[in-house]
Design a protein around this motif. Structure first.
Motif, mmCIF file in Angstrom:
data_model
loop_
_atom_site.group_PDB
_atom_site.id
_atom_site.type_symbol
_atom_site.label_atom_id
_atom_site.label_comp_id
_atom_site.label_asym_id
_atom_site.label_seq_id
_atom_site.Cartn_x
_atom_site.Cartn_y
_atom_site.Cartn_z
ATOM 1 N N ASP A 48 7.074 -7.120 3.117
ATOM 2 C CA ASP A 48 6.242 -8.144 3.759
ATOM 3 C C ASP A 48 4.764 -7.766 3.723
ATOM 4 O OD1 ASP A 48 8.502 -9.627 4.279
ATOM 5 O OD2 ASP A 48 8.640 -9.049 6.390
ATOM 6 N N GLY A 49 4.464 -6.499 3.978
ATOM 7 C CA GLY A 49 3.072 -6.057 3.934
ATOM 8 C C GLY A 49 2.487 -6.162 2.538
ATOM 9 N N PHE A 50 3.271 -5.755 1.539
ATOM 10 C CA PHE A 50 2.818 -5.817 0.145
ATOM 11 C C PHE A 50 2.572 -7.264 -0.275
ATOM 12 C CE2 PHE A 50 3.270 -5.780 -4.457
ATOM 13 C CZ PHE A 50 2.620 -4.610 -4.831
ATOM 14 N N MET A 51 3.520 -8.135 0.036
ATOM 15 C CA MET A 51 3.414 -9.527 -0.402
ATOM 16 C C MET A 51 2.303 -10.272 0.332
ATOM 17 S SD MET A 51 5.380 -9.721 -2.904
ATOM 18 C CE MET A 51 5.074 -11.463 -3.192
ATOM 19 N N LEU A 52 1.982 -9.861 1.555
ATOM 20 C CA LEU A 52 0.870 -10.490 2.258
ATOM 21 C C LEU A 52 -0.416 -10.326 1.456
ATOM 22 C CD1 LEU A 52 -0.439 -11.855 4.729
ATOM 23 C CD2 LEU A 52 -0.627 -9.587 5.770
ATOM 24 N N ALA A 53 -0.654 -9.107 0.964
ATOM 25 C CA ALA A 53 -1.861 -8.854 0.174
ATOM 26 C C ALA A 53 -1.849 -9.653 -1.127
ATOM 27 C CB ALA A 53 -1.990 -7.362 -0.126
ATOM 28 N N GLY A 58 -3.906 -15.115 -3.968
ATOM 29 C CA GLY A 58 -3.419 -16.213 -4.802
ATOM 30 C C GLY A 58 -2.348 -15.812 -5.785
ATOM 31 N N GLY A 59 -1.512 -14.848 -5.412
ATOM 32 C CA GLY A 59 -0.447 -14.396 -6.306
ATOM 33 C C GLY A 59 -0.924 -13.448 -7.389
ATOM 34 N N TYR A 303 0.693 -2.676 2.467
ATOM 35 C CA TYR A 303 -0.510 -3.503 2.306
ATOM 36 C C TYR A 303 -1.604 -2.684 1.619
ATOM 37 C CZ TYR A 303 -4.270 -6.743 3.753
ATOM 38 O OH TYR A 303 -5.332 -7.622 3.782
ATOM 39 N N ASP A 304 -1.791 -1.452 2.084
ATOM 40 C CA ASP A 304 -2.744 -0.557 1.424
ATOM 41 C C ASP A 304 -2.354 -0.320 -0.034
ATOM 42 O OD1 ASP A 304 -4.696 -0.134 3.315
ATOM 43 O OD2 ASP A 304 -4.099 1.911 3.819
ATOM 44 N N GLY A 305 -1.046 -0.189 -0.294
ATOM 45 C CA GLY A 305 -0.589 0.008 -1.670
ATOM 46 C C GLY A 305 -0.980 -1.151 -2.563
ATOM 47 N N ALA A 306 -0.845 -2.369 -2.051
ATOM 48 C CA ALA A 306 -1.247 -3.547 -2.824
ATOM 49 C C ALA A 306 -2.757 -3.565 -3.041
ATOM 50 C CB ALA A 306 -0.786 -4.818 -2.117
#
Length: 390
Positions: A48-53, A58-59, A303-306
């Motif tokens: 979820d955190g990764f996909m939020l970023a 815009g994908g 999220y940081d990873g993204a």
């Protein structure tokens, strides 16, 4: 008339061909995490955190459309290995991220990096991969496991706790956690308990704790294990009289279940929702709006990873096949971390601040984590000297 129709058709075909040529083929990124079983909530928060970023961009990451291929390793190294091989051989992914559990990462790290596929862990950070097992294709954006508990061990010493009892599941991450605590703790360990990996009843261990009468207790139990341990510890009446220190036990994944039963317990980590910087405030606000819950450290790390990938992919203009350039771009870590201070050491593990948090009510009356101390500042793991990378 026929000539005019042919010209019109040719123009339409040329326009369509030009449009298709201009469209970018999405870059495939493998997301391999534990998404079921006792640790399933951890992996889901990572995703979820990764996909939020990704969605905020815009994908895209680094201006390039991405297709994230999600797979559940089921907390089984052999399953993870099969899935990693499928991602590499069938899907041709240049990057695999996720990595919830250390035993899973230990199984897949070398097979992935030997293929010169980039591996970015957003949680697991075993000591063996921080030292001699380091690789220019391997990055850990979360932490080296030992460092989290080194901070807790130092905190316990600073608080003057003379005797402690330690408990953890009997696997790689648990052993690393206790080793880290003991590295900085200056008192006496009166008992060191390794429980079966999926044990959920800790009544006998809690009885033994009470009889040993330590000054404090340190535990590492993730997911459902942590929820059960803390509840049973509180129900035994120990939480009010015997300080409970932890890492990976009390966080945003377990607090919704624990609620007031965890108030007063302490957790050592590098991130909590109350860390005050612009990147973190933006992340917490966006996460709560999208998922209607307080983010956990697992979500923050991913999220940081993204954000790291966003920066690195942009630096190479999407050309991740230029492995030398992409390695340099990853190493630069040119992004604003939600935790504040962040940079990579020579082994591609973080150098960062480590903090202590207390379970308390936030400004909205919700049970969350409150920063109470910075135990180690700008800290690098002790295994980096064994890594041959410059």
């Amino acid at each position: 008339m026929t000539h005019r129709l042919l010209c019109t058709a040719a123009a339409a075909f040329a326009l369509l061909a030009g449009s298709q040529a201009g469209a970018q083929t999405p870059m495939k990124i493998g997301f391999l995490a534990t998404l079921s079983g006792p640790l399933g909530t951890l992996g889901q928060d990572q995703y979820d955190g990764f996909m939020l970023a990704v969605e905020q961009r815009g994908g895209k990451l680094g201006g390039v459309p991405v297709q994230v291929l999600k797979e559940d390793d089921q907390f089984k190294p052999e399953v993870a290995l099969q899935l990693a091989q499928k991602m590499i051989e069938r899907e041709n992914v240049p990057i695999i991220t996720g990595m919830t559990a250390s035993n899973v990462m230990m199984a897949v790290a070398k097979p992935i990096t030997d293929k010169k596929v980039f591996l970015l862990s957003t949680n697991a950070g075993p000591s063996a991969l921080a030292g001699a097992g380091c690789s220019p294709y391997q990055y850990v954006v979360s932490f080296q496991i030992d460092t989290l508990t080194e901070g807790v061990g130092k905190y316990a010493s600073d608080k003057g706790y003379k005797k402690v009892t330690l408990l953890t599941p009997n696997y790689v991450a648990g052993k690393d956690m206790l080793a880290g605590f003991k590295r900085y703790y200056r008192g006496t360990v009166v008992d060191e308990v390794y429980t079966p990996l999926n044990q959920l009843d800790f009544s006998s261990e809690i009885t033994q704790i009470a009889s040993n009468k330590p000054d404090a207790v340190f535990v590492f139990y993730a997911g459902a294990l942590g929820v059960n341990f803390v509840r049973q510890y509180q129900q035994a009446g120990l939480l009010k009289t015997l300080p409970l220190l932890s890492t990976g036990t009390i966080d945003g994944t377990s607090l919704p279940a624990l609620k007031d039963s965890a108030l007063g317990a302490l957790s050592g980590h590098m991130w909590a929702p109350d860390i005050d910087n612009p990147a973190n405030r933006e992340f917490v606000d966006a996460y709560e709006k999208k998922y209607n819950r307080i983010p956990s450290n697992f979500a923050a790390q991913a999220y940081d990873g993204a954000l790291l990938l966003d920066s690195a992919i942009a630096k190479v203009k999407g050309n991740v096949t230029d492995k030398t350039a992409f390695t340099a771009a990853m190493k630069a870590a040119d992004f604003k971390s939600v935790r504040g201070s962040f940079r990579f050491g020579n082994n591609n593990f973080p150098i960062q601040d480590l903090r202590m948090f207390e379970v308390a009510k936030d400004a909205k009356g919700r049970v969350s984590l409150k920063t109470v101390a910075t135990s180690l500042k700008d800290y690098q793991d002790p295994f980096h000297a064994q890594c041959s990378l410059p």
